[in-house]
Design a protein around this motif. Structure first.
Motif, short mmCIF file in Angstrom:
data_model
loop_
_atom_site.label_atom_id
_atom_site.label_comp_id
_atom_site.label_asym_id
_atom_site.label_seq_id
_atom_site.Cartn_x
_atom_site.Cartn_y
_atom_site.Cartn_z
N THR A 63 0.84 -1.20 0.00
CA THR A 63 0.00 0.00 0.00
C THR A 63 0.87 1.25 0.00
OG1 THR A 63 -1.47 -1.29 1.39
CG2 THR A 63 -2.07 1.00 1.07
N LEU A 64 1.96 1.21 0.74
CA LEU A 64 2.86 2.37 0.80
C LEU A 64 3.53 2.60 -0.56
CD1 LEU A 64 4.61 2.07 4.30
CD2 LEU A 64 2.75 3.57 3.64
N ALA A 65 3.89 1.50 -1.22
CA ALA A 65 4.55 1.64 -2.53
C ALA A 65 3.58 2.27 -3.52
CB ALA A 65 5.02 0.27 -3.02
N PHE A 66 2.33 1.82 -3.46
CA PHE A 66 1.25 2.33 -4.30
C PHE A 66 1.04 3.84 -4.02
CE2 PHE A 66 -3.65 1.36 -4.79
CZ PHE A 66 -3.64 1.79 -6.11
N ALA A 67 1.01 4.21 -2.75
CA ALA A 67 0.80 5.61 -2.38
C ALA A 67 2.00 6.47 -2.77
CB ALA A 67 0.55 5.72 -0.88
N ARG A 68 3.19 5.93 -2.57
CA ARG A 68 4.40 6.71 -2.83
C ARG A 68 4.47 7.13 -4.31
NH1 ARG A 68 9.23 5.05 -4.42
NH2 ARG A 68 8.77 2.89 -3.85
N LYS A 69 4.09 6.19 -5.19
CA LYS A 69 4.11 6.47 -6.62
C LYS A 69 3.23 7.68 -6.94
CE LYS A 69 3.89 3.68 -10.54
NZ LYS A 69 2.77 3.00 -11.13
N ASP A 70 2.05 7.68 -6.36
CA ASP A 70 1.11 8.78 -6.62
C ASP A 70 1.59 10.08 -5.98
OD1 ASP A 70 -1.07 9.14 -8.12
OD2 ASP A 70 -2.54 8.90 -6.51
N MET A 71 2.17 9.99 -4.78
CA MET A 71 2.70 11.19 -4.12
C MET A 71 3.81 11.79 -4.97
SD MET A 71 2.97 9.85 -0.19
CE MET A 71 1.53 9.23 0.68
N GLU A 72 4.64 10.92 -5.55
CA GLU A 72 5.76 11.40 -6.36
C GLU A 72 5.26 12.12 -7.61
OE1 GLU A 72 8.32 7.94 -6.77
OE2 GLU A 72 9.39 8.49 -4.92
N SER A 73 4.21 11.57 -8.24
CA SER A 73 3.74 12.29 -9.43
C SER A 73 3.01 13.57 -9.03
CB SER A 73 2.93 11.40 -10.39
OG SER A 73 1.88 10.81 -9.72
N PHE A 74 2.36 13.56 -7.87
CA PHE A 74 1.70 14.79 -7.41
C PHE A 74 2.74 15.88 -7.11
CE2 PHE A 74 0.23 17.35 -3.75
CZ PHE A 74 -0.86 17.98 -4.34
#
Ligand SMILES: Nc1nc2c(ncn2[C@@H]2O[C@H](COP(=O)(O)OP(=O)(O)OP(=O)(O)O)[C@@H](O)[C@H]2O)c(=O)[nH]1
Ligand SMILES: [Mg+2]
Length: 298
Positions: free
Chosen positions: A252-263
């Protein structure tokens, strides 16, 4: 110049946040297939030639007994006051029920101009649209009803035009490079909550609050340090959130991190701790600590 605020109101899961995101052209609110995804009022600002529309996305109308829902319902209700227009979002693919008509009538009674965005037309038979429009009209809903698909971008130009027509003349309320009233720090917490809503079932995501403890850009580097607390309601929820040897949390963290990075347009070093606060959704002091509701609500 036309300028004004538009409260985006409707039942939970109707597609309000998806519509606001697509109208604004950027993700200002998280989206999930589960009801009660949005918990706060979030402003999304759209600048058009000769107009600024300030959308107030709100928590969806939902019946449930906990105190958090009560605060969310109050947020929706107060957000629909003191605005120039109410954009009532209706999930077209669910048909038109008595409860939809009475909810629309409730908001019409505020005496503020209202438009119904009848959305999700991409997942329903076309012939249902005029039949539902007739049912709404015969049920006493005399305002404009605009069929749209936020997902397919259908009929949005017409919707925007109609919204602008309903706004007063005035100066812009926000500078033209601002898309939301919420900070990047807030969105980082919301992105984490979105991934939890997508990844876990039943009561678990609804009982989660995310606290952003650290949100800091490293000097001279395109890298943010982010540290979060994921607060849940019960020890067994904590065990499920973490999973076997931490595997569920890691994913879940890996999934969230990806989106945080593009944001953020930068790398993110993400750490998170899962904590239990028994039944926090019924404890006003904890709700306030987690940022829900206004002082006057609590
Ligand atoms: N097919 C289709 N699905 C949509 C459309 N708009 C939204 N959805 C889906 O409907 C679900 C709910 O969308 P949200 O935008 O989170 O709904 P909401 O009204 O903001 O929900 P709450 O914040 O919980 O009140 C998500 O799974 C979306 O992908 C649409 O135009 N077409
Ligand atoms: Mg929402």
């Amino acid at each position: 110049m036309k300028s004004g605020t538009v409260a985006v109101i409707g039942k939970a899961n109707a597609g309000k946040s998806t519509l606001v995101n697509v109208l604004v052209g950027e993700k200002v609110a998280i989206v999930s297939p589960k009801p009660q995804t949005t918990r706060d009022r979030i402003l999304g600002i759209l600048n058009e030639e000769g107009a600024q529309i300030v959308f107030a996305d709100t928590p969806g109308i939902y019946k449930s007994g906990n105190a958090l829902t009560a605060v969310m319902m109050r947020t929706a209700e107060t957000s629909a006051k003191d605005v120039d227009l109410i954009l009532f979002v209706h999930d077209g693919h669910k048909g038109v029920a008595e409860s939809d008509i009475s909810l629309m009538k409730h908001y019409l009674s505020f005496g503020i101009p209202m438009i119904v965005a009848y959305t999700k037309t991409d997942i329903m038979p076309e012939e249902q649209i005029p039949a539902d429009a007739k049912a709404l009209f015969e049920g006493g809903i005399g305002c404009d009803v605009v069929p749209v698909s936020a997902r397919r971008g259908k009929n949005l130009t017409k919707l925007k035009k109609l919204i602008v027509e309903n706004l007063p003349e005035g100066e812009p309320l926000f500078p033209d490079d601002v898309v939301s009233d919420k900070s990047a720090r807030f969105m980082i917490g919301e992105i984490m909550r979105e991934k939890i809503l997508l990844r876990y079932d039943k009561e678990i995501p609804h009982g989660v609050a995310v606290l952003v403890n650290t949100f800091k850009k490293r000097e001279d580097k395109d890298l943010y340090d982010v540290s979060l607390d994921i607060v849940c309601e019960k020890p067994n929820h904590k065990a499920i959130l973490i999973g076997k040897q931490g595997s569920a949390l890691k994913e879940t963290l890996a999934f969230a991190r990806k989106d945080m990075e593009s944001f953020l347009g930068a790398k993110v070093f993400l750490t998170a701790f899962v904590k239990v606060k028994d039944d926090w959704r019924d404890k006003l002091n904890l709700m306030r600590e987690f940022g829900y509701g206004e002082e006057k609500d609590l």
